[in-house]
Write a protein that holds these residues in place. Structure first.
Motif, PDB file in Angstrom:
ATOM      1  N   LYS A  55      33.814 -22.798  13.348  1.00 58.88           N
ATOM      2  CA  LYS A  55      34.623 -22.998  12.142  1.00 58.88           C
ATOM      3  C   LYS A  55      34.819 -24.473  11.834  1.00 58.88           C
ATOM      4  O   LYS A  55      35.250 -25.240  12.676  1.00 58.88           O
ATOM      5  N   LYS A  71      30.320 -14.960   8.461  1.00 63.74           N
ATOM      6  CA  LYS A  71      31.348 -14.851   9.498  1.00 63.74           C
ATOM      7  C   LYS A  71      31.113 -15.913  10.553  1.00 63.74           C
ATOM      8  O   LYS A  71      30.021 -16.010  11.113  1.00 63.74           O
ATOM      9  N   TYR A  72      32.145 -16.688  10.836  1.00 62.32           N
ATOM     10  CA  TYR A  72      32.040 -17.752  11.829  1.00 62.32           C
ATOM     11  C   TYR A  72      32.750 -17.353  13.112  1.00 62.32           C
ATOM     12  O   TYR A  72      33.843 -16.783  13.090  1.00 62.32           O
ATOM     13  N   TYR A 113      28.359 -12.924   2.320  1.00 63.10           N
ATOM     14  CA  TYR A 113      29.334 -12.786   3.397  1.00 63.10           C
ATOM     15  C   TYR A 113      28.881 -13.605   4.579  1.00 63.10           C
ATOM     16  O   TYR A 113      27.745 -13.492   5.036  1.00 63.10           O
ATOM     17  N   GLY A 120      27.768  -9.326  11.295  1.00 60.13           N
ATOM     18  CA  GLY A 120      28.657  -9.459  12.441  1.00 60.13           C
ATOM     19  C   GLY A 120      28.021 -10.350  13.483  1.00 60.13           C
ATOM     20  O   GLY A 120      26.845 -10.689  13.399  1.00 60.13           O
ATOM     21  N   THR A 121      28.808 -10.752  14.460  1.00 59.32           N
ATOM     22  CA  THR A 121      28.308 -11.650  15.496  1.00 59.32           C
ATOM     23  C   THR A 121      28.272 -10.995  16.873  1.00 59.32           C
ATOM     24  O   THR A 121      28.392 -11.661  17.903  1.00 59.32           O
TER      25      THR A 121
END
Length: 126
Positions: free
Chosen positions: A65, A59-60, A57, A107-108
């Motif tokens: 992106k 996430k950007y 997984y 997560g970010t």
């Protein structure tokens, strides 16, 4: 406990590329999420991209992106951030961070990460 050390920052012209590395020492990385964050002068620290413990997984953040690629190697205990098509707005101190995570997600959110490196400066300028 973990210690994180970033490297690879520097000066690059707009449109150029850089690869940042994060060397991690301490406990096993098998149950950890890794993230890259950045902080520009006068701005809050923001999440760039994260990768889950197995790499399944990613996430950007909106700024990353299509231009940034994250990877990790749990055996070598390192993570990398490949950046292309750099823009002046990408100028910031880039941080590698780690948090304990049992699930294969990430997560970010800045506050969710427990361990941080000292950061490496990336300057994009003509």
């Amino acid at each position: 406990q973990y210690q994180l050390v970033e490297s690879g920052g520097g000066f690059v012209q707009p449109g150029g590329s850089l690869t940042l590395s994060c060397s991690i020492s301490g406990s096993s990385l098998d149950y950890s999420a890794i993230g890259w964050f950045r902080q520009a002068p006068g701005k809050e620290r923001e999440g760039v991209v994260c990768i889950s413990r197995r790499g399944g997984y990613i996430k950007y953040g909106d700024s990353a992106k299509g231009r940034f690629t994250i990877s990790r190697d749990n055996f070598k205990k390192e993570a990398t951030l490949q950046m292309i098509s750099l823009e002046t707005e990408d100028t910031a101190v880039y941080y590698c961070a780690l948090r304990n995570q049992l699930k294969d997600v990430c997560g970010t959110t800045v506050g969710a990460y427990e361990y941080w490196g000292q950061g490496t400066q990336v300057t994009v300028s003509s």
